[in-house]
Every structure is written in C-alpha cells, then in structure tokens.
Design a protein around this motif. Sequence first.
Motif, PDB file in Angstrom:
ATOM      1  N   PHE A  73       4.847 -28.634 -16.717  1.00  0.00           N
ATOM      2  CA  PHE A  73       5.112 -28.249 -15.620  1.00  0.00           C
ATOM      3  C   PHE A  73       4.181 -28.213 -14.957  1.00  0.00           C
ATOM      4  O   PHE A  73       2.546 -28.969 -14.704  1.00  0.00           O
ATOM      5  N   ASP A  75       1.117 -28.033 -11.508  1.00  0.00           N
ATOM      6  CA  ASP A  75      -0.126 -26.870 -10.856  1.00  0.00           C
ATOM      7  C   ASP A  75      -0.620 -26.147 -11.529  1.00  0.00           C
ATOM      8  O   ASP A  75      -0.688 -25.156 -11.297  1.00  0.00           O
ATOM      9  N   PRO A  77      -0.952 -24.289 -14.133  1.00  0.00           N
ATOM     10  CA  PRO A  77      -0.209 -22.615 -14.635  1.00  0.00           C
ATOM     11  C   PRO A  77      -0.982 -22.129 -15.691  1.00  0.00           C
ATOM     12  O   PRO A  77      -0.925 -21.553 -16.420  1.00  0.00           O
ATOM     13  N   THR A 155       9.545 -17.882 -19.383  1.00  0.00           N
ATOM     14  CA  THR A 155       8.060 -17.551 -18.194  1.00  0.00           C
ATOM     15  C   THR A 155       7.838 -18.648 -17.652  1.00  0.00           C
ATOM     16  O   THR A 155       7.904 -18.067 -16.255  1.00  0.00           O
ATOM     17  N   THR A 157       9.203 -21.147 -15.964  1.00  0.00           N
ATOM     18  CA  THR A 157      10.035 -21.725 -14.621  1.00  0.00           C
ATOM     19  C   THR A 157      10.870 -20.768 -14.380  1.00  0.00           C
ATOM     20  O   THR A 157      11.382 -20.823 -13.329  1.00  0.00           O
ATOM     21  N   ALA A 158      10.301 -19.293 -14.403  1.00  0.00           N
ATOM     22  CA  ALA A 158      10.945 -17.682 -14.153  1.00  0.00           C
ATOM     23  C   ALA A 158      10.072 -18.096 -12.241  1.00  0.00           C
ATOM     24  O   ALA A 158      11.053 -17.270 -12.380  1.00  0.00           O
ATOM     25  N   GLY A 159       9.231 -18.403 -11.920  1.00  0.00           N
ATOM     26  CA  GLY A 159       8.958 -18.261 -10.288  1.00  0.00           C
ATOM     27  C   GLY A 159       7.839 -17.079 -10.683  1.00  0.00           C
ATOM     28  O   GLY A 159       7.989 -16.436 -11.435  1.00  0.00           O
ATOM     29  N   GLY A 160       6.876 -17.062  -9.550  1.00  0.00           N
ATOM     30  CA  GLY A 160       6.318 -16.042  -9.384  1.00  0.00           C
ATOM     31  C   GLY A 160       4.605 -16.611  -9.477  1.00  0.00           C
ATOM     32  O   GLY A 160       4.570 -17.182 -10.638  1.00  0.00           O
ATOM     33  N   ASP A 161       3.932 -15.659 -10.375  1.00  0.00           N
ATOM     34  CA  ASP A 161       2.497 -15.719 -11.304  1.00  0.00           C
ATOM     35  C   ASP A 161       3.046 -15.364 -12.398  1.00  0.00           C
ATOM     36  O   ASP A 161       3.753 -15.072 -13.023  1.00  0.00           O
ATOM     37  N   ILE A 162       2.292 -16.254 -13.283  1.00  0.00           N
ATOM     38  CA  ILE A 162       2.669 -16.715 -14.626  1.00  0.00           C
ATOM     39  C   ILE A 162       1.853 -15.609 -15.681  1.00  0.00           C
ATOM     40  O   ILE A 162       0.909 -14.950 -15.054  1.00  0.00           O
TER      41      ILE A 162
END
Length: 207
Positions: A73, A75, A77, A155, A157-162
């Motif tokens: 992934f 950026d 994360p 988790t 790929t769910a979007g929002g904050d990790i």
Amino acid sequence: MSQLPKPVGVLLAGGLARRMGGGDKCLLPLGDKTLLARSVERSNHQVKQLLLSANGNSLRFARTKLPVIPDVFADNPGPMAGIHAAMSWMQEHDSENEWLASFACDTPFFPTDMVTQLEAARTDATTIIVASSGGRMQPVFALWHRCLLPELTATLTAGGDIPWLQHWIAERAHAVVEFASEPCDPFININAPADLYHAQDLLNKIG
C-alpha cells in the motif's frame, strides 16, 4: 517437547524518521555498526528467513543481502503495512510457515532470545504474541499468525486512519510476554538525536 519451527522474520525499516530529519534512520551509526547491522545480528539467528521491510530503492540495503520487501500500500501507512507485506511474501514463498516474527530496526538492544520467549506463551487460541517491558506493550516486537493476513488487508484497505498497532492487537486474541527492563529497557528505540546519544552511553556501559 520438540523444537518449534522457526518463523519467518521481518525487520521493519519503512518509517519516515521525521524527528531524525528524514532519511534512513536504520543506517545511522551506533558505535562501529549501523542500527540496521545491529538489528540483523540480533534477529537473524532467531528466524528461518529474515526480510527487510523498506520502501524506495532497495540497493541502499544491498550489504545486508536480505530480501527487501516494499509495502503493498502506498503513502507509508506504518508498521502494519510492513507486517502485511512480509506476511504476503510468506504466503507466496513459504506458505507452510505459520508464524511471522517482527522486529524494529531502530531498537538496538532488543532481546536475542525474543522469539523463544514469545513462543513460550503460544496457545492454540492466540494469533498474536507481543512483547512488553515496564508494563508497556511493544507492538512491533511480536509473533503474528498467518491467519491474520486477510484482517490486515481489510484494515489497510478500509479507508480512513489506520489504527495504532497496539489498539489493533488489543482487539484480537493475543498474549503479552513481559521482558525484564534491567539493566536497561531492551526496547529503547531511537526517535531523535538525543536518543542516539543515550544509546551510545548505554552501549559503552553494557557492551
């Protein structure tokens, strides 16, 4: 009791090192070796195959002779992405292995028997066994069962904050192993220049 098969291991070196001014924190020197070289020495014998989780040009780590595994992934994360990438590698290259051991590259004194101590707490119900020192969880020093790969993927790929890794662990079947914090906390990590100076003082004292 028969000896447990050694897990695959991953050294997590994918951080942005903002408090150190950026760049590859793991390549900073501590004494006569880099932080990365010290981490390789402390972890290599504990695992069947050691991987290096890092992004960008892998040639800067060529001296380690380790497989360099970038995040799936983008950026940056965080450490969860490094664990996910290593477990994805394990699924492809060593699918019979059940466990992944993770270590951080900015923690030069972590235990050389960490995996053995964590494995002693393994049960059929646990999917994560995580180190702790001074009553504080050390979430990047852990054993992870391969069954977690779909949950890690979901988790990320769910979007929002990790979520913080320790919070993600707390929501799953896990065990915690407390490590002695004397003569120093073995999980002291290097986040800022002052931490590196402190680690040098510790190195002079404990060798």
